[in-house]
Design a protein around this motif. Structure first.
Motif, mmCIF file in Angstrom:
data_model
loop_
_atom_site.group_PDB
_atom_site.id
_atom_site.type_symbol
_atom_site.label_atom_id
_atom_site.label_comp_id
_atom_site.label_asym_id
_atom_site.label_seq_id
_atom_site.Cartn_x
_atom_site.Cartn_y
_atom_site.Cartn_z
ATOM 1 N N LYS A 208 45.836 -62.436 9.368
ATOM 2 C CA LYS A 208 46.153 -62.077 7.969
ATOM 3 C C LYS A 208 45.709 -60.646 7.651
ATOM 4 O O LYS A 208 46.403 -59.915 6.937
ATOM 5 C CB LYS A 208 45.506 -63.085 7.012
ATOM 6 N N THR A 209 44.556 -60.267 8.188
ATOM 7 C CA THR A 209 44.085 -58.888 7.979
ATOM 8 C C THR A 209 45.048 -57.899 8.627
ATOM 9 O O THR A 209 45.427 -56.875 8.043
ATOM 10 C CB THR A 209 42.664 -58.711 8.581
ATOM 11 N N MET A 210 45.465 -58.237 9.853
ATOM 12 C CA MET A 210 46.425 -57.384 10.564
ATOM 13 C C MET A 210 47.730 -57.257 9.755
ATOM 14 O O MET A 210 48.275 -56.159 9.594
ATOM 15 C CB MET A 210 46.716 -57.996 11.940
ATOM 16 N N SER A 211 48.193 -58.370 9.209
ATOM 17 C CA SER A 211 49.440 -58.365 8.423
ATOM 18 C C SER A 211 49.308 -57.424 7.228
ATOM 19 O O SER A 211 50.234 -56.653 6.919
ATOM 20 C CB SER A 211 49.770 -59.764 7.907
ATOM 21 N N GLY B 109 55.443 -61.230 21.339
ATOM 22 C CA GLY B 109 54.294 -60.832 20.522
ATOM 23 C C GLY B 109 54.812 -60.231 19.233
ATOM 24 O O GLY B 109 54.414 -59.139 18.824
ATOM 25 N N CYS B 110 55.687 -60.984 18.580
ATOM 26 C CA CYS B 110 56.441 -60.438 17.426
ATOM 27 C C CYS B 110 55.550 -60.195 16.214
ATOM 28 O O CYS B 110 55.936 -59.460 15.299
ATOM 29 C CB CYS B 110 57.600 -61.354 17.069
ATOM 30 N N GLY B 111 54.372 -60.818 16.178
ATOM 31 C CA GLY B 111 53.420 -60.559 15.085
ATOM 32 C C GLY B 111 53.999 -60.887 13.724
ATOM 33 O O GLY B 111 54.456 -62.004 13.479
ATOM 34 N N THR B 112 53.998 -59.894 12.847
ATOM 35 C CA THR B 112 54.474 -60.125 11.480
ATOM 36 C C THR B 112 55.994 -60.035 11.369
ATOM 37 O O THR B 112 56.529 -60.128 10.269
ATOM 38 C CB THR B 112 53.839 -59.099 10.528
#
Ligand SMILES: C[S@@+](CC[C@H](N)C(=O)[O-])C[C@H]1O[C@@H](n2cnc3c(N)ncnc32)[C@H](O)[C@@H]1O
Length: 184
Positions: A15-18, A49-52
């Motif tokens: 969530k922090t990364m997002s 590793g699509c992440g957000t």
């Protein structure tokens, strides 16, 4: 925990990364990030590793309705983010896929382009990871692999030690690789 479970960041970190990505993307749009990957209409693409999901809209538009974009991640929140992007932009060709980090439910030799951005440094079993990427890539397909937060020399060593990818080009930010079998 096994290596792949350790690769998965805690929810708070995701969530922090997002949040940090959303601020960065506000000032510099990610919309042209994939321009150099020569992705075309009808192709099958894997965002590993699509992440957000910040590159999914562009990937979807580049391959069009006849193409497929697999959005792969080891984190459930990333899969939820990919679903949210898909709904937000009404994208028809995105397939979110949760992986355990070892294998993924994508047919063998199906991908024209695989890209793994800002995530290679997080992978503990790099040989297993690169072998799985090779399995899903077409013999004439390509992999764009960012170093992530590690030195270029280390990233190259991992690729060369995998025995399944040949580095055919490199830029300041990524290695371009093709499956070894193609070059033999
Ligand atoms: C720093 S984020 C980058 C996300 C995206 N690629 C970008 O550039 O915006 C790294 C992502 O890779 C995922 N990841 C880490 N190890 C992975 C693995 N072995 N397989 C798939 N995804 C992984 C994480 O869950 C996270 O979503």
């Amino acid at each position: 925990m096994c290596g792949n479970e350790m690769d998965r960041m805690p929810n708070w970190a995701f969530k922090t990364m997002s949040f940090i990505f959303s601020i960065g993307d506000f000032f510099q749009s990610p919309d042209h990030r994939l321009d150099a990957f020569n992705m075309r209409e009808g192709q099958t693409i894997v965002d590993w590793g699509c992440g957000t999901g910040r590159y999914l809209k562009q990937a979807s538009e580049l391959v069009g309705d006849s193409g497929i974009v697999y959005a792969v991640d080891i984190h459930q929140l990333a899969i939820e983010a990919a679903v949210a992007v898909t709904k937000k932009y009404n994208l028809k060709n995105i397939h979110p896929v949760l992986t355990d980090g070892k294998s993924v439910n994508i047919p063998p030799q199906s991908a024209d382009v695989v890209y793994a951005l800002d995530m290679f440094h997080m992978v503990s079993d790099t040989k297993g990871f690169l072998t799985e990427l090779c399995r899903i890539t077409k013999p004439d397909g390509v992999l764009f692999l960012e170093d992530g937060h590690q030195p270029r020399a280390l990233a190259k060593q991992k690729v060369n030690n995998s025995g399944c990818w040949e580095i055919i080009a490199e830029t300041k930010v990524y290695l371009k690789c093709r499956p070894i079998s193609q070059s033999m």
